[in-house]
Design a protein around this motif. Sequence first.
Motif, PDB file in Angstrom:
ATOM      1  N   ALA A 203      23.356  15.644 -19.537  1.00  0.00           N
ATOM      2  CA  ALA A 203      23.326  14.350 -20.215  1.00  0.00           C
ATOM      3  C   ALA A 203      22.904  14.551 -21.663  1.00  0.00           C
ATOM      4  N   PRO A 204      23.387  13.715 -22.581  1.00  0.00           N
ATOM      5  CA  PRO A 204      23.021  13.876 -23.997  1.00  0.00           C
ATOM      6  C   PRO A 204      21.506  13.769 -24.190  1.00  0.00           C
ATOM      7  N   VAL A 205      21.008  14.607 -25.089  1.00  0.00           N
ATOM      8  CA  VAL A 205      19.574  14.573 -25.440  1.00  0.00           C
ATOM      9  C   VAL A 205      19.406  13.501 -26.512  1.00  0.00           C
ATOM     10  N   CYS A 206      19.000  12.300 -26.098  1.00  0.00           N
ATOM     11  CA  CYS A 206      18.934  11.168 -27.031  1.00  0.00           C
ATOM     12  C   CYS A 206      17.761  11.295 -28.007  1.00  0.00           C
ATOM     13  N   SER A 207      16.610  11.813 -27.528  1.00  0.00           N
ATOM     14  CA  SER A 207      15.421  11.907 -28.398  1.00  0.00           C
ATOM     15  C   SER A 207      14.679  13.190 -28.068  1.00  0.00           C
ATOM     16  N   LEU A 208      14.029  13.740 -29.097  1.00  0.00           N
ATOM     17  CA  LEU A 208      13.208  14.948 -28.946  1.00  0.00           C
ATOM     18  C   LEU A 208      11.954  14.788 -29.807  1.00  0.00           C
ATOM     19  N   GLU A 209      10.810  15.029 -29.193  1.00  0.00           N
ATOM     20  CA  GLU A 209       9.556  14.999 -29.937  1.00  0.00           C
ATOM     21  C   GLU A 209       8.713  16.195 -29.495  1.00  0.00           C
ATOM     22  N   ALA A 210       8.195  16.943 -30.464  1.00  0.00           N
ATOM     23  CA  ALA A 210       7.363  18.124 -30.182  1.00  0.00           C
ATOM     24  C   ALA A 210       5.989  17.917 -30.812  1.00  0.00           C
ATOM     25  N   GLU A 211       4.933  18.165 -30.029  1.00  0.00           N
ATOM     26  CA  GLU A 211       3.558  18.017 -30.503  1.00  0.00           C
ATOM     27  C   GLU A 211       2.727  19.182 -29.990  1.00  0.00           C
ATOM     28  N   ARG A 212       1.602  19.381 -30.664  1.00  0.00           N
ATOM     29  CA  ARG A 212       0.666  20.421 -30.242  1.00  0.00           C
ATOM     30  C   ARG A 212      -0.710  19.786 -30.069  1.00  0.00           C
ATOM     31  N   THR A 223      14.363  12.832 -23.978  1.00  0.00           N
ATOM     32  CA  THR A 223      14.919  11.714 -23.212  1.00  0.00           C
ATOM     33  C   THR A 223      16.442  11.824 -23.178  1.00  0.00           C
ATOM     34  N   THR A 224      16.970  11.393 -22.042  1.00  0.00           N
ATOM     35  CA  THR A 224      18.422  11.194 -21.908  1.00  0.00           C
ATOM     36  C   THR A 224      18.649   9.695 -21.782  1.00  0.00           C
ATOM     37  N   ARG A 225      19.779   9.306 -21.233  1.00  0.00           N
ATOM     38  CA  ARG A 225      20.049   7.873 -21.144  1.00  0.00           C
ATOM     39  C   ARG A 225      19.169   7.173 -20.121  1.00  0.00           C
ATOM     40  N   GLN A 226      18.772   7.931 -19.035  1.00  0.00           N
ATOM     41  CA  GLN A 226      18.009   7.303 -17.970  1.00  0.00           C
ATOM     42  C   GLN A 226      16.693   8.033 -17.667  1.00  0.00           C
ATOM     43  N   ARG A 259      10.490  10.838 -15.727  1.00  0.00           N
ATOM     44  CA  ARG A 259      10.536   9.448 -15.289  1.00  0.00           C
ATOM     45  C   ARG A 259      11.987   8.979 -15.376  1.00  0.00           C
ATOM     46  N   GLU A 260      12.437   8.256 -14.366  1.00  0.00           N
ATOM     47  CA  GLU A 260      13.839   7.844 -14.313  1.00  0.00           C
ATOM     48  C   GLU A 260      13.917   6.358 -14.023  1.00  0.00           C
ATOM     49  N   PHE A 261      14.849   5.680 -14.708  1.00  0.00           N
ATOM     50  CA  PHE A 261      15.101   4.268 -14.487  1.00  0.00           C
ATOM     51  C   PHE A 261      16.600   4.092 -14.239  1.00  0.00           C
ATOM     52  N   PRO A 262      16.975   3.254 -13.299  1.00  0.00           N
ATOM     53  CA  PRO A 262      18.399   3.202 -12.899  1.00  0.00           C
ATOM     54  C   PRO A 262      19.311   2.552 -13.929  1.00  0.00           C
ATOM     55  N   SER A 263      18.840   1.543 -14.612  1.00  0.00           N
ATOM     56  CA  SER A 263      19.714   0.824 -15.539  1.00  0.00           C
ATOM     57  C   SER A 263      20.071   1.721 -16.719  1.00  0.00           C
ATOM     58  N   ASN A 264      21.214   1.446 -17.317  1.00  0.00           N
ATOM     59  CA  ASN A 264      21.730   2.358 -18.341  1.00  0.00           C
ATOM     60  C   ASN A 264      22.307   1.564 -19.492  1.00  0.00           C
ATOM     61  N   LEU A 265      21.837   1.904 -20.697  1.00  0.00           N
ATOM     62  CA  LEU A 265      22.418   1.333 -21.918  1.00  0.00           C
ATOM     63  C   LEU A 265      23.530   2.204 -22.466  1.00  0.00           C
ATOM     64  N   GLY A 266      23.600   3.402 -21.981  1.00  0.00           N
ATOM     65  CA  GLY A 266      24.511   4.386 -22.557  1.00  0.00           C
ATOM     66  C   GLY A 266      23.818   5.246 -23.585  1.00  0.00           C
ATOM     67  N   TYR A 267      22.610   4.916 -23.929  1.00  0.00           N
ATOM     68  CA  TYR A 267      21.801   5.684 -24.880  1.00  0.00           C
ATOM     69  C   TYR A 267      20.344   5.265 -24.673  1.00  0.00           C
ATOM     70  N   SER A 268      19.420   5.964 -25.309  1.00  0.00           N
ATOM     71  CA  SER A 268      17.995   5.591 -25.304  1.00  0.00           C
ATOM     72  C   SER A 268      17.372   6.104 -26.597  1.00  0.00           C
ATOM     73  N   GLU A 269      16.181   5.619 -26.875  1.00  0.00           N
ATOM     74  CA  GLU A 269      15.502   6.045 -28.107  1.00  0.00           C
ATOM     75  C   GLU A 269      13.985   6.059 -27.869  1.00  0.00           C
ATOM     76  N   LEU A 270      13.329   7.092 -28.368  1.00  0.00           N
ATOM     77  CA  LEU A 270      11.890   7.285 -28.198  1.00  0.00           C
ATOM     78  C   LEU A 270      11.201   7.119 -29.557  1.00  0.00           C
ATOM     79  N   ALA A 271      10.112   6.362 -29.575  1.00  0.00           N
ATOM     80  CA  ALA A 271       9.351   6.140 -30.815  1.00  0.00           C
ATOM     81  C   ALA A 271       7.890   6.460 -30.552  1.00  0.00           C
ATOM     82  N   PHE A 272       7.267   7.114 -31.538  1.00  0.00           N
ATOM     83  CA  PHE A 272       5.832   7.440 -31.476  1.00  0.00           C
ATOM     84  C   PHE A 272       5.093   6.636 -32.528  1.00  0.00           C
TER      85      PHE A 272
END
Length: 973
Positions: A203-212, A223-226, A259-272
């Motif tokens: 699945a497409p990698v919609c968001s990536l965040e790296a922390e230490r 995150t992917t779509r779901q 964590r997985e959720f069934p509903s799908n937008l076709g994309y997702s986005e992660l914010a910090f």
Amino acid sequence: MATILDEYEDSLSRSAVLQPGCPSVGIPHSGYVNAQLEKEVPIFTKQRIDFTPSERITSLVVSCNQLCMSLGKDTLLRIDLGKANEPNHVELGRKDDARVHKMFLDHTGSHLLIALSSTEVLYVNRNGQKVRPLARWKGQLVESVGWNKALGTESSTGPILVGTAQGQIFEAELSASEGGLFGPAPDLYFRPLYTLNEEGGPAPVCSLEAERGPDGRGFVIATTRQRLFQFIGRPVEGAETQGFSGLFAAYTDHPPPFREFPSNLGYSELAFYTPKLRSAPRAFAWMMGDGVLYGALDCGRPDSLLSEERVWEYPEGVGPGASPPLAIVLTQFHFLLLLADRVEAVCTLTGQVVLRDHFLEKFGPLRHMVKDSATGQLWAYTERAVFRYHVQREARDVWRTYLDMNRFDLAKEYCRERPDCLDTVLAREAEFCFRQRRYLESARCYALTQSYFEEIALKFLEARQEEALAEFLQRKLASLKPSERTQATLLTTWLTELYLSRLGALQGDPDALGLYRETRERFRAFLSSPRHKEWLFASRASIHELLASHGDTEHMVHFAVIMQDYERVVAYHCQHEAYEEALAVLARHRDPQLFYKFSPVLIRHIPRQLVDAWIEMGSRLDARQLIPALVNYSQGGETQQVSQAIRYMEFCVNVLGETEQAIHNYLLSLYARGQPASLLAYLEQAGASPHRVHYDLKYALRLCAEHGHHRACVHVYKVLELYEEAVDLALQVDVDLAKQCADLPEEDEELRKKLWLKIARHVVQEEEDVQTAMACLASCPLLKIEDVLPFFPDFVTIDHFKEAICSSLKAYNHHIQELQREMEEATASAQRIRRDLQELRGRYGTVEPQDKCATCDFPLLNRPFYLFLCGHMFHADCLLQAVRPGLPAYKQARLEELQRKLGAAVPPAKGSARAKEAEAGAAAVGPSREQLKADLDELVAAECVYCGELMIRSIDRPFIDPQRYEEEHLSWL
């Protein structure tokens, strides 16, 4: 873009216009007044940037005040928002139909990645104009980038993560160094690490965040779509690079937690949400099909980075089937959802929509929304317009939300700088605790509020919660100002009454012994609290009255010790005949005034211990102020009483070196009454000089006479130099003592002789012992046999005085011989003097024509002169002037008189009968001229002015006359 900042400032100033007629709002029971004079500025303020793009905007990113947007398919516009009037255009140089898919800008604003729809990636550095393709990245449609905030710099990105549309996660590193034609490529490496899968495959990698984390562990959220994946691990020890390969290698054999959720937008986005640049993020928000998953980020948890998760459903009309959200940004207390025609802000605490901002259709549909983590500003754009949101005082109303949720600690934290709001929170918390029957906590909160004191006190009294009431009163007491003395007196008295009443109620109950001890310790802690010391000291009189009314003598003494009211403590012990405890208090606190006050009482019961305490105090006590106590004690006349008084007086005299006459007089009186043997030793130790003794001689004489101490009286007579009285009294005691007294006036032989005659008369007449009288005669050389013969009776024969008479005759004979020898020596000396005078008459001196006066340095023979045996020669007038200042006043007067008479005398005339007759007549009237000159010479020329005593006496005379010093000083200026 030249007026971006100017217009933004204007919009802020317009939003802060003073609104007349706004009513003031008062908080009940708080004592504060919140006068709302200005219209409250909204939390989110939108501003359209005055910018019309030449082509449609396809993508926009902002980071660290650096804004980059792509226009059309071949133009890149870069703007430093600190210098908005200097935009920079860069041509991508594309000839194909590839369009910009996404752009990514790192946290420093230095490294820009442009992902094209043709699966190519371009790299642009902030300090360069050249667009450089990344060859190793070709063939990958980049969907997300995880920047390395720990190692990334302006010249290098460090190891970063790249997510693609094919579900793969790559590790790469970029360098800003350009080099020449064959220089190094910007992409140092590009290697795969992991592939994310959903149920249907990658699945497409919609968001990536790296922390230490602070402990060195690495965290990656993808995150992917779901699904939302977590990768947690430590870097491999000893590895040369600090990349992510070791972290992902741990999940080769098993999938990471997700964590997985069934509903799908076709994309997702992660914010910090990150409070400060380069700090760890605090919260996250994941926009997916079922809603927004929101929670906190805790780098200290071992198994999962996410905590306190909850899903907020989308607002009405927003979702996969209606108007899907396009982007999400997260602030401290809100997440903002971007839709095609509006922006909606949702509070993360309550889930309520606090902002619904619609956009005009003329700008076209909204494309995306980003946040600059360095400044906190939010940016949204359409194809033809750019908008900016400024977040202002986001936390100002959060306290009210937390208050409604009964989360009082957080509510107080967010209104700490607003006293009116803080008072409201504390009052609500106090009421809540009161309803929950947590009375002590309620009292602590009420004490911090501005609520009416009487209402709160009555509230606890009605609930019969004396302990909580005491806690409330104590905290109110601690918050009083120094000027509020009346309130402090009231509170301290009330608290004391509460404690005493509770102690009295518990004291008789054997089952409540533990509670009684606990209450007693709290009461003592209250009395000894440094925080309440000032108020307790001011109210000590009323507190003592309360303690006395309750009969609590134990705490009365305890409180007096705390207040350092040692007088009351000692008085209490004395009243209860605990004299040793009273003395222990005195000895411990060493207050001289208390010793003076209580010594008359203590010395009657514990004299030895009290004197020991006095001696230990040493010079800190004034012995004169203790004499009344000693006098009162020693009047009993017992040996022990007198001995204790003598012991302390001896310590003062012998150890402390006291010189006060009162102390020495009192010691004398004690010796005379109780220790006569020590009296004479003390007097002899004091010495025989009347100016160096410290006692009163007359008082000592009277004291010794009253008590019949004759030897001591003789000693005092000797100090007073009353030798006759001393001898008379000594003859009544001991003849040898009288002889010692008779030898004391060494310089007065007549007195000594008189005293010895008294002794001789006493020996002859009283003792009638001729041999003793002869021995007495031999002891004093001043007495002769003829002096003592009148004292003997007529029947005494001369045989008893034969030796004395012979000795006397021998002495007279020896004296006559001495006189003859002295007469012969005087005759010889007179003959020598006459011979020397004869020789002096024949001596002479020679004066040469070139000789000069020793004073004026002029020829000597010009005027009358004097010649001395030492060789010095002076004119007569020069010698007179030199001698006159050194003569005493009476000799100067005599000199002037001789000069006057010599001037008036008739000068001699040779060979004139008349002159001889005149001289004879003048001689008959007064001294002759020759006699006057002789007298003048005796005054002036008796010795050389340079070699005689006159010169020696002038050695300390200043060179300049003090009366003429100022005149001489001015003459030199």
